[in-house]
Design a protein around this motif. Structure first.
Motif, short mmCIF file in Angstrom:
data_model
loop_
_atom_site.label_atom_id
_atom_site.label_comp_id
_atom_site.label_asym_id
_atom_site.label_seq_id
_atom_site.Cartn_x
_atom_site.Cartn_y
_atom_site.Cartn_z
N GLU A 23 -6.74 -17.94 37.57
CA GLU A 23 -5.57 -17.11 37.82
C GLU A 23 -5.89 -15.62 37.67
OE1 GLU A 23 -2.45 -18.58 35.36
OE2 GLU A 23 -2.33 -20.46 36.47
N THR A 24 -6.70 -15.29 36.68
CA THR A 24 -7.09 -13.90 36.50
C THR A 24 -7.90 -13.42 37.70
OG1 THR A 24 -7.09 -14.19 34.11
CG2 THR A 24 -8.30 -12.29 34.97
N ARG A 25 -8.79 -14.27 38.17
CA ARG A 25 -9.59 -13.92 39.35
C ARG A 25 -8.69 -13.72 40.57
NH1 ARG A 25 -11.85 -16.59 43.49
NH2 ARG A 25 -11.24 -18.63 42.72
N LEU A 26 -7.72 -14.63 40.73
CA LEU A 26 -6.80 -14.51 41.86
C LEU A 26 -5.98 -13.22 41.75
CD1 LEU A 26 -5.53 -18.20 42.14
CD2 LEU A 26 -7.03 -16.98 43.75
N GLN A 28 -4.60 -11.18 50.48
CA GLN A 28 -3.32 -11.89 50.61
C GLN A 28 -3.47 -13.39 50.37
OE1 GLN A 28 -1.61 -10.73 54.35
NE2 GLN A 28 -1.12 -8.69 53.59
N ARG A 29 -4.65 -13.95 50.68
CA ARG A 29 -4.85 -15.38 50.41
C ARG A 29 -4.83 -15.66 48.91
NH1 ARG A 29 -10.04 -17.20 53.33
NH2 ARG A 29 -10.68 -15.26 52.40
N ALA A 30 -5.40 -14.75 48.13
CA ALA A 30 -5.39 -14.93 46.68
C ALA A 30 -3.95 -14.89 46.16
CB ALA A 30 -6.22 -13.84 46.01
N PHE A 31 -3.17 -13.95 46.68
CA PHE A 31 -1.77 -13.89 46.24
C PHE A 31 -1.02 -15.15 46.68
CE2 PHE A 31 2.67 -12.58 46.31
CZ PHE A 31 2.79 -12.12 45.00
N ALA A 32 -1.32 -15.63 47.88
CA ALA A 32 -0.68 -16.86 48.36
C ALA A 32 -1.02 -18.04 47.45
CB ALA A 32 -1.10 -17.15 49.80
N GLU A 33 -2.24 -18.07 46.91
CA GLU A 33 -2.60 -19.14 45.97
C GLU A 33 -1.79 -19.03 44.69
OE1 GLU A 33 -6.67 -20.43 45.31
OE2 GLU A 33 -7.27 -19.29 47.09
N LEU A 34 -1.58 -17.81 44.23
CA LEU A 34 -0.74 -17.62 43.04
C LEU A 34 0.68 -18.09 43.31
CD1 LEU A 34 -1.94 -14.13 41.74
CD2 LEU A 34 -2.33 -16.38 40.69
N VAL A 35 1.17 -17.79 44.50
CA VAL A 35 2.51 -18.23 44.87
C VAL A 35 2.57 -19.76 44.87
CG1 VAL A 35 4.19 -18.30 46.77
CG2 VAL A 35 3.07 -16.14 46.17
N ASP A 36 1.53 -20.40 45.41
CA ASP A 36 1.49 -21.87 45.42
C ASP A 36 1.50 -22.44 44.00
OD1 ASP A 36 1.50 -22.06 48.16
OD2 ASP A 36 -0.68 -22.31 48.33
N ILE A 37 0.75 -21.81 43.12
CA ILE A 37 0.65 -22.30 41.74
C ILE A 37 1.99 -22.20 41.02
CG2 ILE A 37 -0.36 -21.80 39.46
CD1 ILE A 37 -2.93 -20.94 41.00
N TYR A 38 2.73 -21.11 41.26
CA TYR A 38 3.91 -20.84 40.44
C TYR A 38 5.26 -21.12 41.10
CZ TYR A 38 1.07 -18.91 36.79
OH TYR A 38 0.16 -18.77 35.78
N PHE A 72 8.20 -13.00 42.71
CA PHE A 72 6.95 -12.75 43.43
C PHE A 72 6.91 -11.34 44.01
CE2 PHE A 72 6.63 -17.49 43.73
CZ PHE A 72 5.55 -17.58 42.87
N LEU A 73 8.05 -10.81 44.43
CA LEU A 73 8.08 -9.42 44.90
C LEU A 73 7.69 -8.47 43.78
CD1 LEU A 73 11.30 -9.32 47.11
CD2 LEU A 73 8.94 -8.98 47.87
N ARG A 74 8.25 -8.71 42.61
CA ARG A 74 7.93 -7.83 41.47
C ARG A 74 6.48 -7.99 41.03
NH1 ARG A 74 13.23 -7.04 37.70
NH2 ARG A 74 14.63 -6.58 39.42
N VAL A 75 6.00 -9.23 41.04
CA VAL A 75 4.60 -9.45 40.68
C VAL A 75 3.69 -8.69 41.65
CG1 VAL A 75 2.76 -11.20 40.65
CG2 VAL A 75 4.94 -11.65 39.51
N TYR A 76 3.97 -8.83 42.94
CA TYR A 76 3.13 -8.17 43.95
C TYR A 76 3.15 -6.65 43.81
CZ TYR A 76 0.88 -7.29 48.40
OH TYR A 76 0.00 -6.88 49.37
N LYS A 77 4.36 -6.11 43.63
CA LYS A 77 4.49 -4.65 43.52
C LYS A 77 3.86 -4.10 42.25
CE LYS A 77 8.76 -4.09 46.14
NZ LYS A 77 10.20 -3.81 46.04
N ASN A 78 3.80 -4.93 41.21
CA ASN A 78 3.34 -4.45 39.90
C ASN A 78 2.01 -5.05 39.46
OD1 ASN A 78 5.67 -2.74 39.16
ND2 ASN A 78 6.76 -4.67 39.39
N LEU A 79 1.24 -5.55 40.40
CA LEU A 79 -0.06 -6.14 40.02
C LEU A 79 -0.95 -5.13 39.31
CD1 LEU A 79 -1.07 -8.47 42.97
CD2 LEU A 79 -0.95 -9.08 40.56
#
Length: 190
Positions: A7-10, A19-29, A55-62
């Motif tokens: 997850e840290t790597r993603l 974007q694929r890494a973020f999509a994997e995080l979305v799939d996980i959660y 997910f919007l907040r996670v993406y904006k605040n990564l």
């Protein structure tokens, strides 16, 4: 490899624009956050909104994500705070007994997934879930969030403390008071 390094790597890759890494995080959660949102709000649409907003907040605040913390803790904190905000703003109480505004003639129970239980066990389970859901629904927001994270999301007291950014002793107190609140509400029903 454990989940945390993955997850840290993603998160690192997503921070760099992958974007694929973020999509994997979305799939996980996605499912985990939907269940949290649904348990806290009691409404499917609001739970979906919580997932999307999280997910919007996670993406904006990564860029703000501190890799010394568990990613799950950070994401659950965002989702829990969104749920609490919604509960504070809401005046009407949603119930599984109420007819759905999305589907004519159906209530909340008819939208729960079915499995291969006997009719009797299904009835007992349904009635117990309804009673417990009623008890949870009547909890004040500060107890509701802790009880859902502890008993429905199966988080430890320390994890809840991290998610809610409150001391462990406060978590223990809220769990105890939440249990007592529900016990008093349900003692004559179960």
């Amino acid at each position: 490899m454990t989940q945390k390094p993955l997850e840290t790597r993603l998160a690192r890759l997503a921070r760099k624009g992958d974007q694929r890494a973020f999509a994997e995080l979305v799939d996980i959660y996605t499912d985990k956050l939907f269940h949290l949102g649904y348990r806290m709000t009691g409404n499917r649409q609001e739970a979906e909104d919580v997932v999307q907003e999280t997910f919007l907040r996670v993406y904006k605040n990564l860029d703000r994500y501190d890799e010394n913390q568990k990613l799950s803790t950070w994401i659950y904190r965002i989702a829990t705070n969104l749920c609490i905000d919604r509960l504070r703003k809401r005046r009407a109480i949603y119930s599984l007994d109420a007819e759905s505004s999305d589907y004519d003639g159906l209530d909340g129970y008819s939208m729960l997934p079915s499995d291969n239980r006997t009719p009797e066990s299904e009835l007992i389970l349904s009635e117990t879930q309804r009673i417990v859901q009623e008890g949870i629904a009547t909890l004040p927001a500060k107890y509701k969030s802790v009880m859902i994270l502890r008993y429905l999301q199966d988080m430890s007291l320390q994890e809840i403390s991290d998610v809610m950014d409150i001391p462990v002793t406060t978590v223990k107190t809220r769990v105890h008071r939440g249990r007592e609140f529900i016990r008093k509400r349900l003692e004559h029903k179960l």
